[in-house]
Write an enzyme that holds these catalytic residues in place. Structure first.
Site, PDB file in Angstrom:
ATOM      1  N   SER A   1       0.698  -1.120  -0.222  1.00  0.00           N
ATOM      2  CA  SER A   1      -0.066   0.063  -0.030  1.00  0.00           C
ATOM      3  C   SER A   1       1.026   1.388   0.164  1.00  0.00           C
ATOM      4  O   SER A   1       0.176   2.417  -0.149  1.00  0.00           O
ATOM      5  CB  SER A   1      -0.821   0.150   1.270  1.00  0.00           C
TER       6      SER A   1
ATOM      7  N   LYS B   1       1.233   4.094   7.250  1.00  0.00           N
ATOM      8  CA  LYS B   1       0.661   5.042   6.238  1.00  0.00           C
ATOM      9  C   LYS B   1       1.254   6.445   6.528  1.00  0.00           C
ATOM     10  O   LYS B   1       1.758   6.729   7.525  1.00  0.00           O
ATOM     11  CB  LYS B   1      -0.959   4.956   6.465  1.00  0.00           C
TER      12      LYS B   1
END
Lengths: 146, 419
Positions: free
Chosen positions: A67, A104
């Site tokens: 991701s 993230k």
């Protein structure tokens, strides 16, 4: 000087001499030409010093997943994490979200927090009251095998 | 002023940093070899899991109460401890590491500081940087800082983990609150004697006549009394080298043959010798202990120990191992199922400062040999070089069935983050 004599043993004590001393040459005495590099010696480069600013607060983690490939974080990369840094907008953070660690980019605005992936195939995560959420540390460097 | 900084439920807290799922859950940490409970989180204490509980008896209790039971992970606790301690040293040049999870700090020349604020800063920095929660007690003496720490720990809501004794009123209140048996340095026996004299709290103890305390007890208790009265008497200790070093372990099975026991004792002895070399000491005395399984009451029990005095101090694995092995042979009884052995070295002297013996001395080749062994073992890990009577394939063979990863000391054990 003989100090003590018995039937089978003779003991000697050493004699002390004052003023007998020698000079110590720090650089060593050699017969060759002195090294011209001697005065210019520097510390060798250390990756530890480059990558670790605060060693008490630095931890490492391994990446698993895709991701964050847009930010250069690939599967199996090694992350350098500094827990002492403040989590602010745009920093990449290791978070603990609903039972597992994740990494993230932080998006903070108007008191709300989003976790933004760097891969269009993954959704942006909005953190709400319902989430079990903790910012664990800030990623400072990525180390990858080539 | 002095501060005592204590890590709350240190072992459980270390596990929680890397496994936040354990936050708020009851945790019990087991001794080496998964024998008994040596540390409990507050939640496990609240469930009345006793300290020292042998796990085989409490297994179903833990299961039905959802207590997370873990093997002790000393590589992790040791690393986290040294992180905490070096952060604490950023707050004062005078710090004494008191134990793996406690440190005394001394603030000389900090008169104008707001110690409530400073204590908070300490607590916050340690928590943020390492994830370890602490309690901070600050007071004019060491013994009072221990009392202040107990208050901070006991009343987290009111104190937010920091308590400062900075007035006579607070000192009296604190001393009246703390029971005599909970005072630092008052052992169980002493507490009993004091209670017989009607002395139930630290406050009573400070009221005892100075002369009487000095006559009845030792200088230590007198100093403690002064410290609790607010007169600094106990000084910050320099980090002292250990006065005795021990390696004692339970075996994974019971052994009744001398060969297995000789091998174990030799391994424990080599470990003691290595620890001696690490702190730069040599020893004069080697003590060896051997005991059967005291939990198996139906089997014949035997416990024995013996000591060897050396005529010269040594830290050579060869000599210490040889002495320990011949000592253990002298106390070994055939037919006994042994479960535990130990080697303790004491009578320690610094290597560079001991009385030479004219007639006996160590083979001078031992020192460089030990140096070579130590540097190779540290380079190649897992004890590649051993003495001939040690089993090459085993070190402790510890039972560690519930061990968490070595998150901070082994690159293969670091946390995984989903991405």
């Amino acid at each position: 000087m003989i100090a003590h004599k018995s039937g089978s043993l003779t003991f000697f004590t050493p004699e002390a001499v004052d003023g007998a001393s020698a000079h110590f040459f720090d650089a060593g005495v050699s017969a060759g030409f002195p090294s011209p590099a001697e005065d210019f010696k520097e510390q060798r480069l250390s990756l530890d010093e480059e990558l670790v600013k605060n060693k008490e607060a630095t931890f490492y983690a391994k990446v698993s997943g895709q991701s964050m490939i847009g930010a250069g974080l690939d599967d199996n990369d090694l992350l350098v994490i500094d827990r002492s840094l403040e989590p602010t907008n745009n920093k990449i953070a290791v978070c603990f979200l609903d039972g597992e660690f994740t990494v993230k980019r932080l998006r903070v605005s108007n008191g709300e927090v989003w976790l933004q992936p760097e891969n269009p195939d993954y959704p942006i995560i909005h953190i709400t009251e319902e989430n079990n959420f903790l910012i664990w540390g800030i990623v400072t460097n990525v180390i990858k095998k080539v | 002023m002095y501060a005592l900084v204590d890590c709350n439920n240190f072992y459980a807290s270390c596990e929680r940093v890397f496994n936040p799922n354990l936050q708020g859950k009851p945790i019990a940490i087991l001794s080496n070899n998964d024998g008994c409970v040596i540390s409990r989180s507050d939640e496990a204490k609240a469930l009345n899991l006793p300290m020292g509980a042998p796990i085989f008896k409490w297994e179903s209790f833990c299961k039905s109460n959802h207590i997370h039971v873990l093997s002790s992970n000393y590589p992790l606790y040791g690393d986290m401890s040294s992180r905490v301690m070096s952060i604490l040293k950023q707050f004062t040049p005078d710090a004494e590491v008191y134990s793996i999870d406690e440190s005394f700090l001394q603030f000389k020349g900090f008169e104008n500081f707001n110690f409530d604020d400073y204590g908070n800063q300490i607590r916050k920095r340690v928590l943020k940087w390492t994830g370890i929660p602490t309690s901070v007690g600050i007071a004019p003496t060491k013994a009072l800082s221990k009392v202040a720490n107990k208050i901070a720990r006991k009343f987290p809501k009111q104190t937010k983990g920091v308590y400062v004794i900075d007035s006579e009123e607070k000192r009296i209140k604190a001393l009246k609150w703390i029971k005599i048996e909970d005072v630092w340095g008052i052992g169980r026996r002493l507490a009993k004697r004091l209670k017989e004299k009607g002395c139930y709290t630290a406050f009573h103890f400070t009221q005892l006549p100075d002369e009487w305390v000095r006559k009845t007890f030792s200088i230590t208790e007198w100093k403690l009394q002064k410290d609790l009265q607010g007169i600094p008497t106990l000084q910050l200790d320099e980090v002292k080298d250990k006065q005795a070093i021990a390696t004692t372990r339970s075996f994974e099975y019971t052994f009744s043959d001398i060969d297995n026991i000789k091998e174990r004792v030799s391994t424990f002895a080599s470990s003691c010798a290595e620890k001696l070399r690490k702190q730069g000491s040599s020893c004069y005395v080697i003590i060896v202990t051997l005991s059967s399984d005291r939990h198996k009451k139906d089997l014949e029990q035997h416990r024995a120990s013996t000591s060897v005095n050396l005529s010269y101090p040594t830290n050579s694995s060869l000599i210490i191992s040889n002495c320990a092995v011949s000592a253990v042979m002298s106390i070994f009884k055939t037919g006994i199922k042994y479960k535990r052995a130990g080697v303790i070295v004491t009578g320690l002297v610094p290597v560079d400062n001991f009385q030479l013996n004219i007639f006996e001395h160590e083979n001078p080749k031992h020192q460089p040999l030990m140096q070579a062994i130590d540097s190779m073992n540290s380079k190649y890990k897992n004890y590649k070089i051993k003495i001939g009577n040690q089993d090459l394939k085993r070190t402790w063979k510890m039972r560690q069935e519930r061990l968490s990863p070595r998150y901070t000391t082994n690159i293969n054990d670091i946390i995984k983050v989903k991405c």
